[in-house]
Design a protein around this motif. Structure first.
Motif, PDB file in Angstrom:
ATOM      1  N   VAL B  57      51.613  54.469  48.548  1.00 20.63           N
ATOM      2  CA  VAL B  57      52.851  55.117  48.091  1.00 20.63           C
ATOM      3  C   VAL B  57      53.943  54.073  47.863  1.00 20.63           C
ATOM      4  CG1 VAL B  57      54.638  56.791  48.690  1.00 20.63           C
ATOM      5  CG2 VAL B  57      52.254  57.241  49.301  1.00 20.63           C
ATOM      6  N   ASN B  58      53.978  53.077  48.731  1.00 15.74           N
ATOM      7  CA  ASN B  58      54.997  52.037  48.598  1.00 15.74           C
ATOM      8  C   ASN B  58      54.692  51.068  47.454  1.00 15.74           C
ATOM      9  OD1 ASN B  58      56.559  52.977  50.688  1.00 15.74           O
ATOM     10  ND2 ASN B  58      55.522  51.714  52.239  1.00 15.74           N
ATOM     11  N   GLY B  59      53.476  51.116  46.997  1.00 15.70           N
ATOM     12  CA  GLY B  59      53.098  50.193  45.922  1.00 15.70           C
ATOM     13  C   GLY B  59      52.879  48.784  46.418  1.00 15.70           C
ATOM     14  N   ASP B  60      52.491  48.664  47.692  1.00 13.82           N
ATOM     15  CA  ASP B  60      52.286  47.333  48.255  1.00 13.82           C
ATOM     16  C   ASP B  60      51.152  46.576  47.582  1.00 13.82           C
ATOM     17  OD1 ASP B  60      54.302  47.950  49.975  1.00 13.82           O
ATOM     18  OD2 ASP B  60      52.994  48.481  51.673  1.00 13.82           O
ATOM     19  N   ASN B  61      50.246  47.340  47.015  1.00  9.02           N
ATOM     20  CA  ASN B  61      49.068  46.694  46.422  1.00  9.02           C
ATOM     21  C   ASN B  61      48.836  47.215  45.008  1.00  9.02           C
ATOM     22  OD1 ASN B  61      46.841  45.021  46.389  1.00  9.02           O
ATOM     23  ND2 ASN B  61      45.490  46.569  47.308  1.00  9.02           N
ATOM     24  N   LEU B  62      49.921  47.240  44.250  1.00  8.10           N
ATOM     25  CA  LEU B  62      49.811  47.783  42.900  1.00  8.10           C
ATOM     26  C   LEU B  62      48.889  46.918  42.030  1.00  8.10           C
ATOM     27  CD1 LEU B  62      53.245  49.054  41.518  1.00  8.10           C
ATOM     28  CD2 LEU B  62      51.108  50.313  41.817  1.00  8.10           C
ATOM     29  N   PRO B  63      48.019  47.557  41.276  1.00  9.16           N
ATOM     30  CA  PRO B  63      47.100  46.780  40.426  1.00  9.16           C
ATOM     31  C   PRO B  63      47.788  46.349  39.139  1.00  9.16           C
ATOM     32  CG  PRO B  63      46.702  49.108  40.134  1.00  9.16           C
ATOM     33  CD  PRO B  63      47.785  48.998  41.167  1.00  9.16           C
ATOM     34  N   PRO B  64      47.237  45.371  38.477  1.00  8.74           N
ATOM     35  CA  PRO B  64      47.759  45.013  37.148  1.00  8.74           C
ATOM     36  C   PRO B  64      47.305  46.051  36.131  1.00  8.74           C
ATOM     37  CG  PRO B  64      45.842  43.692  37.663  1.00  8.74           C
ATOM     38  CD  PRO B  64      46.134  44.496  38.889  1.00  8.74           C
ATOM     39  N   PRO B  65      47.979  46.131  35.022  1.00 14.98           N
ATOM     40  CA  PRO B  65      47.536  47.078  33.981  1.00 14.98           C
ATOM     41  C   PRO B  65      46.112  46.746  33.550  1.00 14.98           C
ATOM     42  CG  PRO B  65      49.729  46.250  33.492  1.00 14.98           C
ATOM     43  CD  PRO B  65      49.213  45.430  34.632  1.00 14.98           C
ATOM     44  N   PRO B  66      45.256  47.742  33.537  1.00 12.16           N
ATOM     45  CA  PRO B  66      43.861  47.463  33.163  1.00 12.16           C
ATOM     46  C   PRO B  66      43.702  47.298  31.666  1.00 12.16           C
ATOM     47  CG  PRO B  66      44.159  49.796  33.572  1.00 12.16           C
ATOM     48  CD  PRO B  66      45.470  49.149  33.890  1.00 12.16           C
ATOM     49  N   ASP B  67      42.655  46.606  31.301  1.00 13.22           N
ATOM     50  CA  ASP B  67      42.324  46.494  29.880  1.00 13.22           C
ATOM     51  C   ASP B  67      41.869  47.880  29.398  1.00 13.22           C
ATOM     52  OD1 ASP B  67      41.545  45.325  27.353  1.00 13.22           O
ATOM     53  OD2 ASP B  67      39.479  45.642  28.055  1.00 13.22           O
ATOM     54  N   PRO B  68      42.541  48.446  28.398  1.00 13.02           N
ATOM     55  CA  PRO B  68      42.208  49.810  27.963  1.00 13.02           C
ATOM     56  C   PRO B  68      40.744  49.980  27.599  1.00 13.02           C
ATOM     57  CG  PRO B  68      44.269  49.104  26.972  1.00 13.02           C
ATOM     58  CD  PRO B  68      43.680  47.898  27.652  1.00 13.02           C
ATOM     59  N   ALA B  69      40.199  49.010  26.914  1.00 15.83           N
ATOM     60  CA  ALA B  69      38.802  49.121  26.489  1.00 15.83           C
ATOM     61  C   ALA B  69      37.873  49.178  27.692  1.00 15.83           C
ATOM     62  CB  ALA B  69      38.445  47.946  25.584  1.00 15.83           C
ATOM     63  N   GLU B  70      38.156  48.283  28.623  1.00 15.95           N
ATOM     64  CA  GLU B  70      37.326  48.257  29.838  1.00 15.95           C
ATOM     65  C   GLU B  70      37.531  49.537  30.660  1.00 15.95           C
ATOM     66  OE1 GLU B  70      38.506  45.315  32.615  1.00 15.95           O
ATOM     67  OE2 GLU B  70      36.835  45.682  34.005  1.00 15.95           O
ATOM     68  N   ASN B  71      38.774  49.953  30.732  1.00 19.99           N
ATOM     69  CA  ASN B  71      39.109  51.112  31.562  1.00 19.99           C
ATOM     70  C   ASN B  71      38.453  52.394  31.051  1.00 19.99           C
ATOM     71  OD1 ASN B  71      40.581  52.391  33.711  1.00 19.99           O
ATOM     72  ND2 ASN B  71      41.960  53.222  32.140  1.00 19.99           N
ATOM     73  N   ASP B  72      38.405  52.507  29.743  1.00 20.41           N
ATOM     74  CA  ASP B  72      37.886  53.745  29.164  1.00 20.41           C
ATOM     75  C   ASP B  72      36.407  53.686  28.815  1.00 20.41           C
ATOM     76  OD1 ASP B  72      40.348  54.859  29.449  1.00 20.41           O
ATOM     77  OD2 ASP B  72      40.986  54.521  27.370  1.00 20.41           O
ATOM     78  N   ALA B  73      35.782  52.597  29.178  1.00 18.55           N
ATOM     79  CA  ALA B  73      34.364  52.453  28.844  1.00 18.55           C
ATOM     80  C   ALA B  73      33.476  53.274  29.772  1.00 18.55           C
ATOM     81  CB  ALA B  73      33.962  50.980  28.902  1.00 18.55           C
ATOM     82  N   THR B  74      33.965  53.543  30.935  1.00 25.25           N
ATOM     83  CA  THR B  74      33.166  54.288  31.910  1.00 25.25           C
ATOM     84  C   THR B  74      33.944  55.505  32.400  1.00 25.25           C
ATOM     85  OG1 THR B  74      34.076  53.030  33.768  1.00 25.25           O
ATOM     86  CG2 THR B  74      32.046  52.189  32.742  1.00 25.25           C
ATOM     87  N   VAL B  75      33.224  56.404  33.054  1.00 28.08           N
ATOM     88  CA  VAL B  75      33.885  57.574  33.634  1.00 28.08           C
ATOM     89  C   VAL B  75      34.828  57.132  34.750  1.00 28.08           C
ATOM     90  CG1 VAL B  75      33.518  59.659  35.006  1.00 28.08           C
ATOM     91  CG2 VAL B  75      32.045  59.188  33.054  1.00 28.08           C
TER      92      VAL B  75
END
Lengths: 627, 189
Positions: B57-75
């Motif tokens: 909730v605090n965002g202590d471990n926020l991820p970087p923006p994912p690569d859209p192609a990679e992100n949407d390649a799988t379920v």
């Protein structure tokens, strides 16, 4: 081998269910989805309902459960089931029992409101009948149906159907075409939503969530936790015997095959025609879309059915399982082709009688006075008005809980705030009508042919109605207006008349809002006052002018009627008002037996407003049309 | 007598063989079912145990923006911080509710359960467990002072045809259900 066979049979025949602890505190809403509804939409409906209703009601926990009405044999089983349900019966209780068995461990509260959508409304009615037949008190179970093809709501519950619900319209047309009993008349006009105007989330919740919440809240407020069957759970589950399990096995075997066939059909079909085109084509087979969307064509066959069109529709249905709307459409349409027999419980939601004429009301200024006690009031029609007559406003109230039990009434009133004197002039005391139709006909006589207000016998009254109080803005959220009546009341509780102010009253009253519940309380007072003397009221506007109306609530039609006051008990009237509905009253408390209060969180607090509710209780089914 | 017995055996031999084979198949099938039941129990327990944390909730471990192609390649998509919430949705929630921790907590919890509809459902039992947790997340949303657009989150989770198809497939396991017990919100603020 024989041993194994016996073990297998024994396993199948013996019920094996987890028991849930059942408590009096709290409410559960069980949502039953419609025929062939997309599974995701079914779940989404439950979730959306939960979001609108919240977590608590009347200070108690409120749980929302999904009672999933599953699809069988790629829909063919449901089509058959829906078709037969149109006759008021069922091919099999398999689905009903499945829902009951699945929700059995989920139910933890005694007070349960069943909310159905589309074909699910057949099941909510069936579930209610099952529960009541198997020992559950009627007061603890309620039903509320949305977009219902059924012709009644079990237990006298409310319903909501849009004029522009294409599928219900098609169903009604089909029923009319074959001389069957049509579904309950539409009681709302929802313009937006999905293309078919039928989706629970996209149409009904999106366009009428306030009304649904109000209806559901009203239904919940009438529930009373009473000890029922002592089974450990909240109801007696159906026997999960050999027959049930055999059916389950058969479905398990048949469903995958059917789904496979269907999936193949979908692929072939979708290669040629878009699914939405199929919806239009399906509609064409059923009737003219233009006429279907005409609310004034209700009840009239709007087109010629193509011979065998339902077979066509059935085929179409089978080719597009993933299109929830299309499924809903086709399911309802097929069912509509089946002639329906007379419903067993249709009397509780009889269709409203249309077309009423105006009636001149007795606009008399009468001698002021209030009597708290037995007396017979005579309407003041012979007296000439001393104030200019108001503009007549036509209002129609189909009645509570089923589209018109109380019939429609058109009348007018003046805005006189004068109290009505109670006289001792003898009138013939009418017998309490025992059926809704009798009540309706009585009301219609008032509106259509009788220029004078029918005779009535007043028991108790407080008819000062010069001050507007009990306003929505003045009340605590979730509270309802109460008029306590004290003890010593005697006679038959036939009806109540009261005066109300608000916008769109005709529509609200037609939804069942504005009803009054008579509560019988213990001899000790109003605390623990949870027993309603009657819960099957049908409010009717008997006179109206502008945003004011006189509303008659007749205490007939429920199992406890006619209710006879017990002088040892405390009584109170609870007014089911919502938002812009305020009660007229007086600046002082003239009825010695009680006072106006709020009810909230099971506590009763003195009225925050100055006005004391105006009311008249009669032993007759009529109670005048003004104060 | 011997001839009579042989006569009888000739008649009952094949039925007995068929029954024996059927019994063998049943035993194998039941064995597999029992193994499956154990796996299901574990999966259901894991679903109910899944929680977002205060750090999420605090965002202590926020991820970087994912690569859209990679992100949407799988379920499943990309979940670099491995908290059960797909990274693109997690970031979208932080963007939508930057200053409202309570709303963020409810939205993240709801997003996690929506993601589980795609990734954790294998049968009716697991579907029901996810639906119960989804219902609990719904109650948490009700606790939020901010109106949370749960339909938008649902759309974000099911943003590709692949995911929509998986969701539809997994909803074949739908059944009657309530909400998971316990406090509505994983993180109390």
């Amino acid at each position: 081998m024989r041993r194994y066979a016996l073990i297998t049979l024994f396993t199948l025949a013996v019920p094996w269910l987890a028991q849930a602890q059942c408590v009096d505190n709290g409410y559960t809403v069980v949502f039953v989805n419609g025929i062939l509804n997309s599974r995701e939409k079914a779940e989404q409906s439950k979730f959306a309902l939960q979001q609108k209703l919240g977590k608590q009601f009347n200070g108690e926990s409120l749980f929302v459960r999904l009672g999933y009405n599953t699809t069988h044999l790629a829909g063919a089983g449901d089509l058959l089931q829906a078709a037969v349900q149109g006759f008021g019966t069922s091919v099999t209780n398999y689905d009903r029992d499945t829902i009951l068995l699945q929700i059995y461990p989920e139910l933890t509260t005694r007070k349960v409101l069943l909310v159905g959508h589309s074909q699910g409304t057949f099941y909510t009615n069936n579930l209610y009948d099952y529960l009541v037949t198997n020992g559950e008190p009627k007061n603890s179970i309620g039903v509320y149906n949305v977009a219902t093809p059924a012709n009644y709501v079990a237990g006298g519950g409310l319903y909501l159907t849009s004029e522009f619900d294409v599928m219900i319209k098609a169903y009604a047309d089909g029923a009319a075409k074959v001389g069957g009993v049509p579904p309950l008349r539409p009681n709302s006009t929802l313009y937006g939503g999905d293309s078919l105007g039928h989706s629970f989330v996209e149409t009904y919740m999106a366009e009428a969530s306030d009304r649904i919440v109000a209806d559901v809240s009203g239904g919940l407020s009438r529930l009373i936790a009473e000890n029922a069957t002592d089974t450990g759970g909240c109801f007696t589950p159906p026997a999960q015997g050999l027959g049930y399990n055999t059916q389950a096995v058969l479905f398990a075997v048949a469903d995958p095959v059917a789904v496979g066939i269907k999936t193949g059909s979908v692929a072939a079909y979708q290669g040629a025609v878009a699914v939405k085109d199929g919806v239009v084509w399906g509609l064409g087979a059923i009737g003219s879309a233009a006429q279907t969307l005409n609310p004034f064509a209700w009840g009239e066959p709007h087109t010629e059915n193509v011979p065998g069109s339902f077979t066509v529709v059935g085929s179409l249905y089978g080719s597009s399982l993933d299109e929830g709307d299309l499924h809903e459409l086709l399911g309802a349409s097929v069912a509509s082709a089946v002639p329906a027999k007379k419903p067993v419980q249709a009397q509780t939601q009889s269709q409203p009688k249309p077309v009423l004429t105006e009636q001149s009301s007795p606009t008399a200024e009468e001698p002021s006075g209030e009597v708290a006690g037995v007396g017979i009031e005579v309407p003041s029609s012979p007296v000439s008005p001393v104030v200019p007559p108001p503009n007549f406003v036509e209002l129609q109230s189909p009645g509570y809980g089923g589209g018109g039990g109380g019939g429609a009434a058109v009348a007018s009133i003046n805005d006189s705030e004068a109290d009505v004197v109670a006289t001792t002039t003898a009138t013939s005391t009418e017998a309490i009508a025992t059926t809704t139709d009798e009540v309706a006909s009585t009301t219609n006589e008032v509106a259509t042919s009788t220029p004078e207000v029918p005779a009535y016998t007043a028991l108790y009254s407080q008819t000062g109605a010069a001050v507007l109080g009990e306003t929505a803005g003045g009340r605590t959220a979730g509270s309802l207006a109460i008029q306590t009546l004290g003890t010593g009341l005697q006679g038959i509780a036939g009806s109540v008349l009261y005066k109300i102010h608000g916008s769109g009253l005709a529509d609200r009253i037609s939804q069942g809002l504005g009803e009054v519940i008579l509560f019988a309380c213990p001899t000790s007072g109003y605390s623990s006052c949870v027993t309603s003397a009657s819960s099957n009221f049908k409010p009717v506007i008997v006179a109206a002018a502008g945003d004011d109306a006189y509303v008659l609530v007749t205490f007939t039609g429920s199992d406890t009627n006619p209710y006879v006051f017990n002088p040892d008990l405390y009584y109170m009237l609870e007014f089911i008002t919502f938002e812009d509905m305020a009660l007229w009253g007086s600046a002082h408390d003239s009825y010695a037996g009680g006072e106006a209060r709020w009810v909230y969180d099971l506590g009763y607090t003195l009225d925050a407003q100055v006005a004391d509710n105006a009311f008249r209780i009669c032993s007759t089914t009529t109670c005048g049309d003004s104060f | 007598v011997k001839n009579s017995l042989l006569q009888v055996w000739r008649w009952v031999k094949w039925p007995l063989v068929v029954l024996a084979v059927a019994y063998g198949v049943l035993v194998v099938w039941r064995t597999l079912v029992l193994f499956d039941q154990d796996k299901t129990k574990e999966a259901v327990a894991a679903i109910h145990a899944a929680r977002i944390t205060l750090a999420d909730v605090n965002g202590d471990n926020l991820p970087p923006p994912p690569d859209p192609a990679e992100n949407d390649a799988t379920v499943e998509g990309v979940d670099k911080n491995n908290n059960g919430i797909r990274d693109d949705v997690e970031l979208a929630i932080f963007a939508k509710y930057p200053n409202d921790k309570k709303a963020r907590a409810a939205a993240l919890q709801y997003a996690m359960t929506e993601q589980m509809y795609l990734t954790k459902v294998t049968n009716t039992e697991t579907w029901k467990a996810v639906a119960e947790e989804n219902g609990r997340a719904g109650l948490c949303i009700l606790d939020s002072d901010t109106k949370i657009n749960w339909e938008e989150i649902q759309s974000q989770i099911n943003n590709t045809e692949l995911r929509q198809n998986r969701r539809t497939h997994n909803f074949e396991f739908i059944t009657s259900h309530g909400d998971a017990e316990g406090a509505p919100c994983d993180v109390t603020l």
